[in-house]
Design a protein around this motif. Structure first.
Motif, PDB file in Angstrom:
ATOM      1  N   ILE A 268       0.830  -1.208   0.000  1.00 45.99           N
ATOM      2  CA  ILE A 268       0.000   0.000   0.000  1.00 45.99           C
ATOM      3  C   ILE A 268       0.867   1.262   0.000  1.00 45.99           C
ATOM      4  O   ILE A 268       1.758   1.433   0.833  1.00 45.99           O
ATOM      5  CB  ILE A 268      -0.946   0.021   1.212  1.00 45.99           C
ATOM      6  CG1 ILE A 268      -2.041  -1.031   1.024  1.00 45.99           C
ATOM      7  CG2 ILE A 268      -1.586   1.396   1.369  1.00 45.99           C
ATOM      8  CD1 ILE A 268      -3.051  -1.060   2.133  1.00 45.99           C
ATOM      9  N   ILE A 269       0.557   2.152  -0.965  1.00 45.63           N
ATOM     10  CA  ILE A 269       1.270   3.421  -1.084  1.00 45.63           C
ATOM     11  C   ILE A 269       0.386   4.589  -0.655  1.00 45.63           C
ATOM     12  O   ILE A 269       0.849   5.514   0.004  1.00 45.63           O
ATOM     13  CB  ILE A 269       1.742   3.637  -2.538  1.00 45.63           C
ATOM     14  CG1 ILE A 269       2.734   2.544  -2.948  1.00 45.63           C
ATOM     15  CG2 ILE A 269       2.357   5.021  -2.720  1.00 45.63           C
ATOM     16  CD1 ILE A 269       3.096   2.573  -4.417  1.00 45.63           C
ATOM     17  N   ALA A 270      -0.904   4.540  -1.031  1.00 46.53           N
ATOM     18  CA  ALA A 270      -1.794   5.669  -0.763  1.00 46.53           C
ATOM     19  C   ALA A 270      -3.162   5.192  -0.318  1.00 46.53           C
ATOM     20  O   ALA A 270      -3.725   4.258  -0.907  1.00 46.53           O
ATOM     21  CB  ALA A 270      -1.926   6.545  -2.006  1.00 46.53           C
ATOM     22  N   VAL A 271      -3.713   5.836   0.717  1.00 47.17           N
ATOM     23  CA  VAL A 271      -5.050   5.542   1.237  1.00 47.17           C
ATOM     24  C   VAL A 271      -5.791   6.850   1.435  1.00 47.17           C
ATOM     25  O   VAL A 271      -5.262   7.786   2.044  1.00 47.17           O
ATOM     26  CB  VAL A 271      -4.996   4.767   2.578  1.00 47.17           C
ATOM     27  CG1 VAL A 271      -6.395   4.605   3.157  1.00 47.17           C
ATOM     28  CG2 VAL A 271      -4.329   3.411   2.394  1.00 47.17           C
ATOM     29  N   ASP A 272      -7.019   6.912   0.913  1.00 48.11           N
ATOM     30  CA  ASP A 272      -7.877   8.074   1.146  1.00 48.11           C
ATOM     31  C   ASP A 272      -9.232   7.574   1.644  1.00 48.11           C
ATOM     32  O   ASP A 272      -9.971   6.920   0.915  1.00 48.11           O
ATOM     33  CB  ASP A 272      -8.063   8.879  -0.142  1.00 48.11           C
ATOM     34  CG  ASP A 272      -8.788  10.211   0.093  1.00 48.11           C
ATOM     35  OD1 ASP A 272      -9.363  10.390   1.185  1.00 48.11           O
ATOM     36  OD2 ASP A 272      -8.786  11.055  -0.816  1.00 48.11           O
ATOM     37  N   PHE A 286      -1.466   2.042  10.894  1.00 42.80           N
ATOM     38  CA  PHE A 286      -1.149   2.444   9.524  1.00 42.80           C
ATOM     39  C   PHE A 286       0.362   2.565   9.330  1.00 42.80           C
ATOM     40  O   PHE A 286       0.872   2.349   8.226  1.00 42.80           O
ATOM     41  CB  PHE A 286      -1.803   3.788   9.194  1.00 42.80           C
ATOM     42  CG  PHE A 286      -3.129   3.673   8.484  1.00 42.80           C
ATOM     43  CD1 PHE A 286      -3.253   2.952   7.303  1.00 42.80           C
ATOM     44  CD2 PHE A 286      -4.255   4.303   8.997  1.00 42.80           C
ATOM     45  CE1 PHE A 286      -4.475   2.864   6.642  1.00 42.80           C
ATOM     46  CE2 PHE A 286      -5.474   4.224   8.344  1.00 42.80           C
ATOM     47  CZ  PHE A 286      -5.579   3.494   7.160  1.00 42.80           C
ATOM     48  N   THR A 287       1.072   2.952  10.352  1.00 46.56           N
ATOM     49  CA  THR A 287       2.512   3.171  10.216  1.00 46.56           C
ATOM     50  C   THR A 287       3.278   1.862  10.067  1.00 46.56           C
ATOM     51  O   THR A 287       4.475   1.883   9.787  1.00 46.56           O
ATOM     52  CB  THR A 287       3.062   3.951  11.423  1.00 46.56           C
ATOM     53  OG1 THR A 287       2.866   3.199  12.624  1.00 46.56           O
ATOM     54  CG2 THR A 287       2.356   5.295  11.565  1.00 46.56           C
ATOM     55  N   ALA A 288       2.590   0.731  10.234  1.00 47.09           N
ATOM     56  CA  ALA A 288       3.235  -0.566  10.029  1.00 47.09           C
ATOM     57  C   ALA A 288       3.269  -0.967   8.560  1.00 47.09           C
ATOM     58  O   ALA A 288       3.908  -1.950   8.200  1.00 47.09           O
ATOM     59  CB  ALA A 288       2.518  -1.651  10.840  1.00 47.09           C
ATOM     60  N   PHE A 289       2.590  -0.188   7.698  1.00 47.75           N
ATOM     61  CA  PHE A 289       2.641  -0.466   6.267  1.00 47.75           C
ATOM     62  C   PHE A 289       3.929   0.145   5.716  1.00 47.75           C
ATOM     63  O   PHE A 289       4.092   1.367   5.691  1.00 47.75           O
ATOM     64  CB  PHE A 289       1.428   0.126   5.553  1.00 47.75           C
ATOM     65  CG  PHE A 289       0.122  -0.484   5.980  1.00 47.75           C
ATOM     66  CD1 PHE A 289       0.022  -1.827   6.282  1.00 47.75           C
ATOM     67  CD2 PHE A 289      -1.017   0.287   6.086  1.00 47.75           C
ATOM     68  CE1 PHE A 289      -1.174  -2.399   6.670  1.00 47.75           C
ATOM     69  CE2 PHE A 289      -2.229  -0.264   6.469  1.00 47.75           C
ATOM     70  CZ  PHE A 289      -2.305  -1.615   6.770  1.00 47.75           C
ATOM     71  N   PRO A 290       4.861  -0.683   5.253  1.00 43.75           N
ATOM     72  CA  PRO A 290       6.220  -0.200   4.968  1.00 43.75           C
ATOM     73  C   PRO A 290       6.329   0.848   3.869  1.00 43.75           C
ATOM     74  O   PRO A 290       7.240   1.683   3.913  1.00 43.75           O
ATOM     75  CB  PRO A 290       6.975  -1.477   4.562  1.00 43.75           C
ATOM     76  CG  PRO A 290       5.913  -2.463   4.178  1.00 43.75           C
ATOM     77  CD  PRO A 290       4.734  -2.134   5.025  1.00 43.75           C
ATOM     78  N   LEU A 291       5.433   0.854   2.889  1.00 47.68           N
ATOM     79  CA  LEU A 291       5.557   1.755   1.748  1.00 47.68           C
ATOM     80  C   LEU A 291       4.580   2.924   1.783  1.00 47.68           C
ATOM     81  O   LEU A 291       4.559   3.733   0.848  1.00 47.68           O
ATOM     82  CB  LEU A 291       5.354   0.982   0.435  1.00 47.68           C
ATOM     83  CG  LEU A 291       6.290  -0.205   0.192  1.00 47.68           C
ATOM     84  CD1 LEU A 291       5.944  -0.891  -1.121  1.00 47.68           C
ATOM     85  CD2 LEU A 291       7.751   0.246   0.191  1.00 47.68           C
ATOM     86  N   LEU A 292       3.788   3.042   2.844  1.00 47.61           N
ATOM     87  CA  LEU A 292       2.754   4.075   2.892  1.00 47.61           C
ATOM     88  C   LEU A 292       3.359   5.462   2.741  1.00 47.61           C
ATOM     89  O   LEU A 292       4.184   5.895   3.532  1.00 47.61           O
ATOM     90  CB  LEU A 292       1.975   3.988   4.197  1.00 47.61           C
ATOM     91  CG  LEU A 292       0.771   4.937   4.309  1.00 47.61           C
ATOM     92  CD1 LEU A 292      -0.300   4.563   3.283  1.00 47.61           C
ATOM     93  CD2 LEU A 292       0.200   4.924   5.718  1.00 47.61           C
ATOM     94  N   SER A 293       2.902   6.180   1.693  1.00 46.73           N
ATOM     95  CA  SER A 293       3.427   7.503   1.400  1.00 46.73           C
ATOM     96  C   SER A 293       2.397   8.606   1.585  1.00 46.73           C
ATOM     97  O   SER A 293       2.758   9.734   1.909  1.00 46.73           O
ATOM     98  CB  SER A 293       3.962   7.531  -0.042  1.00 46.73           C
ATOM     99  OG  SER A 293       4.359   8.812  -0.420  1.00 46.73           O
TER     100      SER A 293
END
Length: 382
Positions: A268-272, A286-293
């Motif tokens: 996962i890169i982006a969530v809205d 959410f901060t456990a998702f390694p690629l979340l930008s």
């Protein structure tokens, strides 16, 4: 229609080789019907359809004066039908189904209206169907599942109504876009090979059903914003193996479950999920998702402090938490300059006015006190 034929006679073997370069009679009659269904006053002299003059053969080569564009032939059969974007109005003739070798239909960005002919969904070789940005109305018939070779289906920006089609049997479908229509009902079973799913700006309702997504191991992009989806956004939704971008904004969700991934294979890169009715505290998971930008949870009903983990996450660049009831002092790490987004319109204390993150002012104390049952703030959890 005059057929151009070359015959070579090999006397030693009495073999006759016949090479025919003319389009079939059925293809020609289908093309005539397709052009006849278009309002002639909307066919500019410079357009592709204006060059469709049936004194010439559609599949003959070279094209010098007629059939300059709009179709492609292979082995004397029409394989591609492509309208230029000049504003053709009229309807799509049901005789399009006679073009049985069609691989691609692209009629996008015109003004075609009326129902989509049911016969269109019987084309056995169709891989790409693009009817985007027209004025087609009516329902999407269940027979759409007969498109066994379909890969890209885009019927967005029309006036289609009724329930969503079941595409689960369209095993080859990788891209589905039904956005900006008037579709209703719940999400059906979806084609397991989907990579991109877009059904934004309709009236889809109900929960996010797990059976609709269970087999979608290749799904990368989900765009379901501006609908009427309800309930809690389930944790499993964010743990799908290939998912990269999720947009669930502007629905009616009331809860959000975020589970920590058990490994680092989450992409996962982006969530809205902004502009919903999501309550509760902001989870640090959410901060456990390694690629979340990029993360947006704007204009929900979140309360409590902002977990310090967000300010320490190196991959996170865009964070929108404005329009909630978050309280306490925002972590200092947010103001290092690496973040863009907003923390405004909350109940935060000491959000520095010098930071762009704090440009929106915080809510009045009276509103914050009411949200917290008479208390100005809540002591952060350990």
């Amino acid at each position: 229609m005059k057929h151009i034929t070359t015959t070579v006679v090999l006397t030693t073997t009495t073999l006759f080789l016949v090479l025919t370069t003319a389009a079939t009679t059925t293809d020609v009659s289908a093309l005539k019907a397709i052009k006849s269904a278009i309002n002639p006053t909307t066919i500019p002299t410079y357009s592709c359809l204006a060059t469709w003059n049936f004194t010439s053969d559609p599949c003959s080569n070279p094209h010098i004066t007629h059939f300059l564009c709009g179709l492609t032939c292979s082995k004397n059969r029409v394989t591609q039908l492509t309208f230029d974007r000049v504003g053709y109005s009229g309807t799509l003739s049901p005789l399009v189904s006679q073009l049985t070798q069609l691989v691609t239909i692209d009629l996008s960005d015109n003004k075609l209206s009326g129902p989509i002919p049911t016969s269109l969904f019987t084309l056995p070789n169709l891989q790409t169907l693009n009817l985007r940005s027209n004025s087609f109305s009516g329902t999407i018939p269940p027979i759409i599942s007969n498109l066994k070779n379909i890969e890209t289906l885009d019927i967005s920006h029309n006036s289609l109504s009724g329930s969503l089609p079941d595409t689960s049997t369209s095993l080859t479908l990788t891209r589905l876009d039904l956005s900006f229509n008037k579709l209703t009902g719940s999400l059906p079973k979806l084609a397991p090979n989907l990579i991109e799913l877009a059904i934004k700006s309709n009236s889809i309702s109900g929960f996010l059903p797990k059976p609709s997504f269970t087999e979608l191991t290749q799904l990368e992009v989900v765009e379901l914003s501006n609908n009427s989806l309800t309930g809690t956004i389930p944790g499993w939704f964010f743990l799908q193996p290939s998912i990269q971008q999720i947009n669930l904004a502007s629905n009616k969700f009331t809860g959000l479950e975020i589970l920590k991934p058990v490994n680092n294979n989450i992409n996962i890169i982006a969530v809205d999920a902004g502009y919903n009715n999501i309550g509760g505290h902001l989870t640090a998971n959410f901060t456990a998702f390694p690629l979340l930008s990029s993360l947006s949870l704007s204009y929900n009903k979140l309360q409590g402090p902002i977990p310090v983990e967000y300010s320490k996450k190196t991959s996170l660049k865009r964070l929108f938490l404005d329009g909630n009831y978050l309280n306490g002092v925002p972590p200092e790490g947010f103001f290092s300059g690496k973040f863009s987004g907003s923390l405004g319109d909350n109940c935060l204390k000491s959000c520095p006015a010098s930071s762009e993150l704090c440009l929106k002012s915080q809510k009045p104390t009276s509103i914050c006190r009411q949200a917290y049952g008479g208390k100005v703030s809540v002591k952060p959890k350990a």
